[in-house]
Motif scaffolding. Structure first.
Motif, PDB file in Angstrom:
ATOM      1  N   UNK A 140      12.393  31.967   5.068  1.00  0.00           N
ATOM      2  CA  UNK A 140      13.348  33.016   5.373  1.00  0.00           C
ATOM      3  C   UNK A 140      12.720  34.293   5.862  1.00  0.00           C
ATOM      4  N   UNK A 141      11.554  34.180   6.520  1.00  0.00           N
ATOM      5  CA  UNK A 141      10.861  35.348   7.028  1.00  0.00           C
ATOM      6  C   UNK A 141      11.017  35.444   8.544  1.00  0.00           C
TER       7      UNK A 141
ATOM      8  N   UNK B  15       3.041  30.811  10.599  1.00  0.00           N
ATOM      9  CA  UNK B  15       3.686  30.424  11.841  1.00  0.00           C
ATOM     10  C   UNK B  15       5.199  30.316  11.700  1.00  0.00           C
ATOM     11  N   UNK B  16       5.842  30.046  12.824  1.00  0.00           N
ATOM     12  CA  UNK B  16       7.303  30.139  12.868  1.00  0.00           C
ATOM     13  C   UNK B  16       7.998  29.088  12.012  1.00  0.00           C
ATOM     14  N   UNK B  17       7.414  27.910  11.844  1.00  0.00           N
ATOM     15  CA  UNK B  17       8.080  26.864  11.068  1.00  0.00           C
ATOM     16  C   UNK B  17       8.110  27.207   9.576  1.00  0.00           C
ATOM     17  N   UNK B  18       6.951  27.642   9.066  1.00  0.00           N
ATOM     18  CA  UNK B  18       6.894  28.046   7.663  1.00  0.00           C
ATOM     19  C   UNK B  18       7.709  29.302   7.427  1.00  0.00           C
ATOM     20  N   UNK B  19       7.641  30.242   8.362  1.00  0.00           N
ATOM     21  CA  UNK B  19       8.418  31.472   8.228  1.00  0.00           C
ATOM     22  C   UNK B  19       9.904  31.163   8.130  1.00  0.00           C
ATOM     23  N   UNK B  20      10.370  30.222   8.937  1.00  0.00           N
ATOM     24  CA  UNK B  20      11.787  29.864   8.901  1.00  0.00           C
ATOM     25  C   UNK B  20      12.149  29.244   7.556  1.00  0.00           C
TER      26      UNK B  20
ATOM     27  N   UNK C  95       1.370  32.598  -1.283  1.00  0.00           N
ATOM     28  CA  UNK C  95       1.472  34.057  -1.217  1.00  0.00           C
ATOM     29  C   UNK C  95       0.357  34.641  -0.351  1.00  0.00           C
ATOM     30  N   UNK C  96      -0.821  34.066  -0.444  1.00  0.00           N
ATOM     31  CA  UNK C  96      -1.955  34.556   0.351  1.00  0.00           C
ATOM     32  C   UNK C  96      -1.696  34.389   1.849  1.00  0.00           C
ATOM     33  N   UNK C  97      -1.231  33.201   2.264  1.00  0.00           N
ATOM     34  CA  UNK C  97      -1.021  32.994   3.702  1.00  0.00           C
ATOM     35  C   UNK C  97       0.163  33.798   4.216  1.00  0.00           C
ATOM     36  N   UNK C  98       1.121  34.067   3.342  1.00  0.00           N
ATOM     37  CA  UNK C  98       2.220  34.932   3.765  1.00  0.00           C
ATOM     38  C   UNK C  98       1.696  36.330   4.077  1.00  0.00           C
ATOM     39  N   UNK C  99       0.675  36.749   3.364  1.00  0.00           N
ATOM     40  CA  UNK C  99       0.048  38.028   3.663  1.00  0.00           C
ATOM     41  C   UNK C  99      -0.692  38.022   4.986  1.00  0.00           C
TER      42      UNK C  99
END
Length: 211
Positions: A203-204, A195-200, A187-191
């Motif tokens: 679903x971000x 990067x694009x791989x984790x975001x995908x 949750x912290x790193x999402x804030x």
């Protein structure tokens, strides 16, 4: 200062055990790979990183990461984190005995190349380390040129590295201190913006971070 980095990685199905439950069980290995992919993408975009050696429990399971410009080798017979770091450092030093070698964790999906460059600059050729945001773990350890890496990762590694003579780096370096072990860390790193791989995988929308 150019740096050669060692990055260890378990088989994706076995990695990040404390993160289980953050996504459906079937998606867990993919998330582990994504965390590593974003870490490595940031690392290889840095002008100050010369080589990246991924020391893997199963090179075939992480083979797709080679397209990011990293070299992948099998972990040593001693299957511990510190043994993996020592093995990688030894391989790198065979090619350049006087190089600066660093040990980096593979779970920094919000990593910015600028934070990495700032850490290298602050280290200024000294054996130094970056503590995680909680102040107890270590995300990056740098050796002095040609000197032993002497990794002491594990519980309380920040204290262990300081006790061994490594200099704790004091710059904020938020993306470099934000490793992911738990759902709270995720949750912290999402804030921060991943990067694009984790975001995908989460679903971000794609984030453009590697500057």
């Amino acid at each position: 200062m150019d740096v050669d980095l060692v990055v260890p990685m378990k088989h994706p199905r076995d990695g990040k055990s404390r993160l289980r439950g953050a996504v459906e069980a079937a998606r867990h290995p993919g998330l582990v790979l994504a965390l590593a992919a974003d870490t490595l993408a940031a690392v290889t975009s840095s002008a100050h990183v010369r080589r990246v050696l991924l020391v893997a429990a199963d090179p075939e399971a992480v083979g797709e990461l080679a397209q990011l410009g990293v070299e992948i080798v099998l972990e040593p017979a001693e299957k511990t984190l510190n043994a993996a770091f020592r093995h990688g450092a030894d391989l790198l030093r065979k090619d350049d005995p006087h190089s600066v070698v660093g040990a980096l964790q593979a779970d920094l999906p919000a990593l910015r190349a600028g934070d990495l460059a700032d850490a290298f600059a602050e280290a200024a050729g000294r054996r130094a380390f970056v503590a995680d945001r909680q102040g107890t773990g270590t995300t990056l350890l740098l050796a002095a040129p040609g000197a032993p890496l002497d990794p002491r990762f594990g519980p309380g590694s920040a204290r262990q590295h300081a006790a061994s003579g490594a200099v704790p780096l004091g710059k904020p370096l938020p993306s470099l201190r934000s490793d992911v072990d738990t759902p709270e860390d995720l949750a912290h790193v999402r804030g921060l913006g991943v990067g694009k791989h984790t975001a995908a995988r989460l679903g971000e929308p794609r984030a453009e971070l590697f500057t």
